[in-house]
Design a protein around this motif. Structure first.
Motif, PDB file in Angstrom:
ATOM      1  N   UNK A  34     -41.266 -25.721  10.668  1.00  0.00           N
ATOM      2  CA  UNK A  34     -41.767 -25.908   9.306  1.00  0.00           C
ATOM      3  C   UNK A  34     -42.997 -25.048   9.040  1.00  0.00           C
ATOM      4  N   UNK A  35     -43.929 -24.988   9.991  1.00  0.00           N
ATOM      5  CA  UNK A  35     -45.164 -24.227   9.782  1.00  0.00           C
ATOM      6  C   UNK A  35     -44.880 -22.733   9.615  1.00  0.00           C
ATOM      7  N   UNK A  36     -43.984 -22.205  10.453  1.00  0.00           N
ATOM      8  CA  UNK A  36     -43.637 -20.778  10.359  1.00  0.00           C
ATOM      9  C   UNK A  36     -42.697 -20.504   9.188  1.00  0.00           C
ATOM     10  N   UNK A  37     -42.045 -21.554   8.692  1.00  0.00           N
ATOM     11  CA  UNK A  37     -41.088 -21.372   7.612  1.00  0.00           C
ATOM     12  C   UNK A  37     -39.826 -20.668   8.062  1.00  0.00           C
ATOM     13  N   UNK A  38     -39.320 -21.076   9.237  1.00  0.00           N
ATOM     14  CA  UNK A  38     -38.133 -20.433   9.794  1.00  0.00           C
ATOM     15  C   UNK A  38     -37.129 -21.496  10.248  1.00  0.00           C
ATOM     16  N   UNK A  39     -35.887 -21.318   9.839  1.00  0.00           N
ATOM     17  CA  UNK A  39     -34.795 -22.161  10.319  1.00  0.00           C
ATOM     18  C   UNK A  39     -33.670 -21.240  10.790  1.00  0.00           C
ATOM     19  N   UNK A  40     -33.169 -21.489  11.996  1.00  0.00           N
ATOM     20  CA  UNK A  40     -32.095 -20.677  12.556  1.00  0.00           C
ATOM     21  C   UNK A  40     -30.974 -21.602  13.019  1.00  0.00           C
ATOM     22  N   UNK A  41     -29.748 -21.246  12.663  1.00  0.00           N
ATOM     23  CA  UNK A  41     -28.594 -22.034  13.081  1.00  0.00           C
ATOM     24  C   UNK A  41     -27.489 -21.125  13.590  1.00  0.00           C
ATOM     25  N   UNK A  42     -26.633 -21.694  14.421  1.00  0.00           N
ATOM     26  CA  UNK A  42     -25.430 -20.996  14.890  1.00  0.00           C
ATOM     27  C   UNK A  42     -24.224 -21.648  14.234  1.00  0.00           C
ATOM     28  N   UNK A  43     -23.379 -20.833  13.618  1.00  0.00           N
ATOM     29  CA  UNK A  43     -22.188 -21.342  12.944  1.00  0.00           C
ATOM     30  C   UNK A  43     -20.938 -20.824  13.641  1.00  0.00           C
ATOM     31  N   UNK A  44     -19.913 -21.657  13.673  1.00  0.00           N
ATOM     32  CA  UNK A  44     -18.682 -21.291  14.370  1.00  0.00           C
ATOM     33  C   UNK A  44     -17.466 -21.550  13.486  1.00  0.00           C
ATOM     34  N   UNK A  45     -16.582 -20.559  13.411  1.00  0.00           N
ATOM     35  CA  UNK A  45     -15.284 -20.729  12.760  1.00  0.00           C
ATOM     36  C   UNK A  45     -14.219 -20.315  13.768  1.00  0.00           C
ATOM     37  N   UNK A  46     -13.375 -21.236  14.152  1.00  0.00           N
ATOM     38  CA  UNK A  46     -12.371 -20.968  15.184  1.00  0.00           C
ATOM     39  C   UNK A  46     -11.180 -20.190  14.635  1.00  0.00           C
ATOM     40  N   UNK A  47     -10.631 -19.352  15.490  1.00  0.00           N
ATOM     41  CA  UNK A  47      -9.348 -18.678  15.251  1.00  0.00           C
ATOM     42  C   UNK A  47      -9.294 -17.928  13.917  1.00  0.00           C
ATOM     43  N   UNK A  48     -10.235 -16.994  13.724  1.00  0.00           N
ATOM     44  CA  UNK A  48     -10.218 -16.200  12.487  1.00  0.00           C
ATOM     45  C   UNK A  48      -9.172 -15.086  12.543  1.00  0.00           C
ATOM     46  N   UNK A  49      -8.731 -14.742  13.751  1.00  0.00           N
ATOM     47  CA  UNK A  49      -7.690 -13.718  13.907  1.00  0.00           C
ATOM     48  C   UNK A  49      -7.031 -13.909  15.268  1.00  0.00           C
ATOM     49  N   UNK A  50      -5.757 -13.581  15.350  1.00  0.00           N
ATOM     50  CA  UNK A  50      -5.048 -13.717  16.627  1.00  0.00           C
ATOM     51  C   UNK A  50      -3.888 -12.727  16.679  1.00  0.00           C
ATOM     52  N   UNK A  51      -3.416 -12.485  17.896  1.00  0.00           N
ATOM     53  CA  UNK A  51      -2.310 -11.541  18.075  1.00  0.00           C
ATOM     54  C   UNK A  51      -1.599 -11.855  19.378  1.00  0.00           C
ATOM     55  N   UNK A  52      -0.283 -11.766  19.348  1.00  0.00           N
ATOM     56  CA  UNK A  52       0.519 -11.906  20.559  1.00  0.00           C
ATOM     57  C   UNK A  52       1.320 -10.628  20.730  1.00  0.00           C
ATOM     58  N   UNK A  53       0.972  -9.848  21.747  1.00  0.00           N
ATOM     59  CA  UNK A  53       1.662  -8.592  22.013  1.00  0.00           C
ATOM     60  C   UNK A  53       2.757  -8.774  23.040  1.00  0.00           C
ATOM     61  N   UNK A  54       3.235  -7.656  23.560  1.00  0.00           N
ATOM     62  CA  UNK A  54       4.297  -7.729  24.551  1.00  0.00           C
ATOM     63  C   UNK A  54       3.845  -8.378  25.840  1.00  0.00           C
ATOM     64  N   UNK A  55       2.591  -8.080  26.248  1.00  0.00           N
ATOM     65  CA  UNK A  55       2.108  -8.593  27.531  1.00  0.00           C
ATOM     66  C   UNK A  55       0.998  -9.626  27.384  1.00  0.00           C
ATOM     67  N   UNK A  56       0.092  -9.411  26.418  1.00  0.00           N
ATOM     68  CA  UNK A  56      -1.083 -10.280  26.307  1.00  0.00           C
ATOM     69  C   UNK A  56      -1.156 -10.941  24.932  1.00  0.00           C
ATOM     70  N   UNK A  57      -1.928 -12.018  24.876  1.00  0.00           N
ATOM     71  CA  UNK A  57      -2.209 -12.652  23.585  1.00  0.00           C
ATOM     72  C   UNK A  57      -3.694 -12.977  23.532  1.00  0.00           C
ATOM     73  N   UNK A  58      -4.267 -12.942  22.337  1.00  0.00           N
ATOM     74  CA  UNK A  58      -5.689 -13.229  22.217  1.00  0.00           C
ATOM     75  C   UNK A  58      -5.989 -13.844  20.856  1.00  0.00           C
ATOM     76  N   UNK A  59      -7.059 -14.639  20.840  1.00  0.00           N
ATOM     77  CA  UNK A  59      -7.514 -15.313  19.624  1.00  0.00           C
ATOM     78  C   UNK A  59      -9.009 -15.076  19.467  1.00  0.00           C
ATOM     79  N   UNK A  60      -9.414 -14.626  18.291  1.00  0.00           N
ATOM     80  CA  UNK A  60     -10.820 -14.314  18.030  1.00  0.00           C
ATOM     81  C   UNK A  60     -11.471 -15.460  17.259  1.00  0.00           C
TER      82      UNK A  60
END
Length: 255
Positions: free
Chosen positions: A127-153
């Motif tokens: 409050x004194x410094x006037x700073x607020x910091x937060x971490x926000x998370x949104x799951x699975x915004x992009x994904x792909x399944x290829x021939x060998x590997x699959x991944x989710x961002x």
């Protein structure tokens, strides 16, 4: 339709039950109902977030179109990674006639309601410094399944608010993409019934399209960028709305 036999059996059990046993049964049922209510509230709290990936994708498509690679290419000319190779946006929101203390109270209220559960948390609140910091998370915004590997961002962003008399500065940063990768479990692996562990990786943005021309997961990186960019708009718009009109609209001193 009432099952007469079941009803008769229930009635016999009830009549044959002692008074103490009957009240014990009521207490047990009440405890079960209470536990169910608590679990429901916890589930709602853990899943609380500004916008789910499905909603964010609809928003992003309306603004930038559904062709992720083209949208990312068009956006690339407007964006530049910072000295840490992170994607950073900064905007100053004017709030005339509002003191630092008033703005802090409003934003503290907004941050607490927005980032108070699950993977979205407040990391600094000064409050004194006037700073607020937060971490926000949104799951699975992009994904792909290829021939060998699959991944989710997954999208992890840092939202910092600097507060002073009459203005607020919002800094939104995406330092990297959090990615769940399953090697050897692409389309071919799925056909063979392959089971592989999930490997968690951090993909640096300067190695991803459009900041890197050569990217083996170009389309997925393009979608991740558009989703991250769209989310920055959502975050900054919501903070601006809170600063100018309050969180619920009745934050006045006349009460």
């Amino acid at each position: 339709m009432v099952n007469r036999e079941a009803y008769g059996e229930s009635l016999r059990l009830f009549v044959g039950t002692g008074k103490n046993d009957y009240f014990d049964l009521i207490q047990i049922n009440m405890k079960k109902m209470f536990l169910c209510a608590v679990m429901l509230l916890l589930a709602v709290g853990v899943n609380a977030q500004i916008m789910r990936a499905e909603e964010l994708e609809k928003y992003a498509k309306r603004r930038y179109g559904a062709k992720w690679t083209d949208a990312a290419k068009n956006l690339a000319g407007q964006l530049q990674l910072d000295k840490n190779n992170a994607l950073t946006y900064t905007q100053v929101i004017e709030a005339p006639n509002k003191t630092k203390t008033q703005l802090y109270v409003i934003l503290n209220y907004w941050y607490t309601n927005t980032f108070g559960s699950g993977n979205s948390v407040i990391q600094l609140n000064d409050k004194d410094a006037g700073v607020i910091i937060a971490k926000s998370n949104v799951d699975a915004i992009a994904s792909h399944t290829g021939g060998l590997n699959s991944y989710t961002i997954h999208l992890t962003s840092i939202i910092k608010t600097d507060i002073k008399d009459g203005k607020v500065r919002v800094t939104y940063t995406v330092p990297f993409y959090d990615v769940d990768v399953m090697y050897g479990v692409g389309i071919l692996g799925a056909q063979e019934g392959t089971v592989a562990p999930i490997v968690q990786e951090k993909w640096l943005l300067d190695n991803c399209y459009p900041f890197a021309r050569r990217d083996s997961h170009k389309k997925t990186s393009a979608k991740a960028l558009i989703m991250a960019h769209a989310y920055s708009n959502v975050i900054i718009d919501k903070i601006e709305e809170a600063v100018k009109n309050g969180v619920v609209g009745n934050e006045t001193e006349d009460w």
